[in-house]
Design a protein around this motif. Structure first.
Motif, PDB file in Angstrom:
ATOM      1  N   ARG A 120      77.323 -24.692  57.367  1.00 52.86           N
ATOM      2  CA  ARG A 120      77.134 -25.743  58.367  1.00 52.86           C
ATOM      3  C   ARG A 120      77.096 -25.172  59.780  1.00 52.86           C
ATOM      4  NH1 ARG A 120      81.682 -29.318  57.231  1.00 52.86           N
ATOM      5  NH2 ARG A 120      81.718 -28.735  55.077  1.00 52.86           N
ATOM      6  N   CYS A 180      85.106 -24.205  50.343  1.00 54.93           N
ATOM      7  CA  CYS A 180      85.188 -24.892  51.638  1.00 54.93           C
ATOM      8  C   CYS A 180      84.801 -23.955  52.777  1.00 54.93           C
ATOM      9  CB  CYS A 180      86.589 -25.447  51.866  1.00 54.93           C
ATOM     10  SG  CYS A 180      86.960 -26.874  50.856  1.00 54.93           S
ATOM     11  N   HIS A 227      82.884 -21.319  52.586  1.00 56.34           N
ATOM     12  CA  HIS A 227      81.453 -21.044  52.452  1.00 56.34           C
ATOM     13  C   HIS A 227      80.631 -22.208  53.004  1.00 56.34           C
ATOM     14  CE1 HIS A 227      77.878 -19.179  50.851  1.00 56.34           C
ATOM     15  NE2 HIS A 227      77.578 -20.301  50.204  1.00 56.34           N
ATOM     16  N   GLU A 228      81.013 -23.434  52.688  1.00 56.40           N
ATOM     17  CA  GLU A 228      80.295 -24.602  53.199  1.00 56.40           C
ATOM     18  C   GLU A 228      80.410 -24.712  54.715  1.00 56.40           C
ATOM     19  OE1 GLU A 228      81.688 -28.022  51.077  1.00 56.40           O
ATOM     20  OE2 GLU A 228      80.367 -27.637  49.371  1.00 56.40           O
TER      21      GLU A 228
END
Length: 152
Positions: A138, A131, A133-134
């Protein structure tokens, strides 16, 4: 809000007096499918059980439309309703190995508990890492988009 039925199959149009025979037939088909999948898993030396192979094959057949859910619904519902019977061998094992449980039961339960806790912790940390990393990806994408839109 409207209730959604659990079953995806059409309502059964089988007469009530034929349902036990239909259920027995479908349970037999499911057992035969499990037996064939188990034999295939053993013949192919797969690292998992035939039940897992059978599950994947059955899901693939259902998704492809080759097997209608109604074709196995009664048998599957009967197996699910009587699932507790499949745990009787576990209870018999506990009764047979009472001495082992008395002598090393606490250690067994501690090991099972530690193993469970380690798996849950590893899963939580992995999900948290993914999470983060995402979110970082973004944010970087958003910053690049804003920088590209900014007047030079």
């Amino acid at each position: 809000m409207k209730a959604v039925p659990c079953s995806t199959a059409a309502p059964l149009s089988i007469p009530v007096w034929r349902q036990p025979a239909q259920t027995a037939w479908q349970v037999g088909i499911l057992i035969a499918a499990w037996w064939l999948a188990d034999a295939a898993a053993a013949a192919l030396h797969l690292p998992f059980s035939g039940g897992v192979v059978g599950l994947f094959v059955l899901v693939a057949l259902l998704l492809a439309g080759w097997v209608r859910p109604a074709a196995i619904e009664l048998g599957a519902n009967w197996l699910l309703a009587n699932m507790l019977l499949f745990f009787i061998p576990l209870v018999v094992s506990v009764v047979q190995f009472t001495q082992l449980l008395k002598s090393q039961g606490l250690m067994l339960f501690v090991n099972i508990g530690l193993g469970f806790a380690c798996v849950m912790l590893a899963t939580a940390l992995t999900v948290e890492w993914v999470c983060r990393h995402e979110r970082k990806l973004r944010l970087n994408k958003l910053l690049r988009q804003r920088a590209a839109r900014a007047p030079a």
